[in-house]
Design an enzyme around this catalytic site. Structure first.
Site: not given
Ligand SMILES: *Cc1c(COP(=O)(O)O)cnc(C)c1O
Length: 399
Positions: A188, A216, A247
């Protein structure tokens, strides 16, 4: 009433002061418009390059309309946890759709929907990795995977970023009956894709399960947006796939797709799944539309445009001292290294109307503070050109 002296408050005040002097304090900005590249932040118009809304679905009218329709059908809240009375037909339909979406790569899968990705990882890892297990966790994993591993009773080993040899060695030396390798699919803060083919081969060799967090990649990677497994054409019944829906899918929540027995165990035993109110059914209803768009021809066009923008940014962002990391994904980090310069650069960009995330420790290792540029299919080529020009000129003025 004031507290005259309290060891707790004294310590917190001192720590907050330290964060300040190390340029590590963080502040929230307040957005007053829908989530799109052009937004109003603290009352000012800017173009954002810091969101994870990779396909531009967060403010997509058809998704918004589906959310409204969901509220009409199901009301505002779910009223209870999934195992009591909060599980609605919209949650069930979403889970079926997601299981089918991933079925070419995770055979005999069922899917389970969670309110957030953070909770999905806590629930999953703590419920699966009991005291006879060992978890092998990649060094740059997301905080939610790290916290899930901390909550589990299993032994924990961390392997260095992308280091297959070190992981092989750890797996070889492990006496654990059950082994679970956990990794981000797209890192990320770095944007690179984990060597999943090699990781899966190692797992198969050592009888380990592989948990892939595709926060992602889901919606963005693969010809039909089904994520990193489609992108690499990788499948295995010993794969546990986690994708987030706040996302690229533009709404909220996350899901786990895995062997039906794994999912049934989570329903029975995962505390972070069981002991929380189910998310509003309207959210799941909106996600049905969002998943349809991801899998459609239009989704493909959005991904193609995003790909063009990624190439365009990389071509125009010719930096002399700061390092644009190698990345083919929507996450394009520029390493500046020291916290103060990173913050000053973020501020200078903001003054020119660009919002880019400035990422400092502890989110990234000390000495690797960076700008994290994220691109979206909702950006225009012109906006990308303007951002690149602004950053190149700020770098010049710093040297
Ligand atoms: C954003 C993210 C999460 C958490 O997801 P949310 O739905 O925002 O709580 C978990 N793992 C990774 C790699 C992320 O980038």
């Amino acid at each position: 009433m004031t507290v005259a002296s309290s060891p707790l408050l004294d310590r917190l005040q001192q720590k907050l002061h330290e964060l300040d002097t190390q340029h590590l304090s963080r502040q929230r900005r307040t957005v007053s418009t829908p989530h799109a590249p052009r937004m109003t932040v603290d009352g000012r118009p800017i173009v954002a390059f810091c969101s994870n809304d990779y396909l531009g679905l967060a403010a997509e009218p058809r998704v918004v309309e589906a959310l409204q329709q969901g509220a009409e059908l199901y009301g505002a809240g779910s009223g209870a946890s999934h195992l009591i009375s909060g599980h609605s037909t919209s949650h069930a339909a979403l889970e079926n759709k997601l299981a089918e979406f991933l079925s070419p790569w995770v055979p005999s899968a069922r899917a389970l929907y969670f309110s957030t990705g953070y909770m999905a990882n806590l629930a999953l890892i703590s419920a699966l990795a009991g005291k006879d297990a060992e978890i092998f966790s990649e060094a740059l994993n997301h905080a939610s995977l790290i916290d899930g591993a901390r909550l589990a009773r299993a032994k924990l080993s961390v392997y260095p970023h992308r280091d297959l040899q070190a992981l092989d060695e750890q797996l070889r030396q492990s006496h654990a009956k059950e082994k679970l390798v956990i990794t981000d699919a797209v890192f990320s803060m770095d944007g690179d894709i984990a060597p999943l083919r090699e990781l899966l081969a190692l797992c198969e060799q050592h009888g380990a399960w592989l948990l892939v967090d595709d926060a992602h990649g889901f919606g963005v990677l693969g010809d039909t947006g089904r994520g990193v497994l489609e992108h690499l054409d990788l499948g295995s019944p010993q794969l546990i796939y986690m994708g987030t829906l706040g996302k690229a899918a533009g709404v909220a929540g996350a899901f786990v797709a895995a062997h039906e027995t794994v999912i049934e165990w989570l329903v029975q035993r995962a505390r972070a799944y069981i002991y929380t109110t189910a998310s509003p059914p309207a959210v799941a209803h909106a996600l049905l539309t969002s998943i349809d768009i991801i899998g459609s021809e239009e989704g493909g066009q959005r991904r193609a445009h995003l790909k063009d923008l990624i190439a365009r940014l990389r071509e125009r962002l010719q930096l002399k001292h700061w390092q644009l990391l190698p990345s083919d994904t929507a996450i394009q980090p520029v390493i500046i290294a020291d916290n103060a310069t990173t913050m000053a650069t973020g501020k200078a960009l903001m003054e020119q109307g660009f919002w880019v995330g400035a990422i400092r420790p502890p989110t990234v290792p000390t000495g690797t503070a960076r700008l994290r540029i994220t691109l979206s299919a909702a950006h225009t080529a012109e906006q990308v050109d303007q951002l690149a020009a602004a950053l190149v000129s700020i770098e010049k003025s710093h040297r």
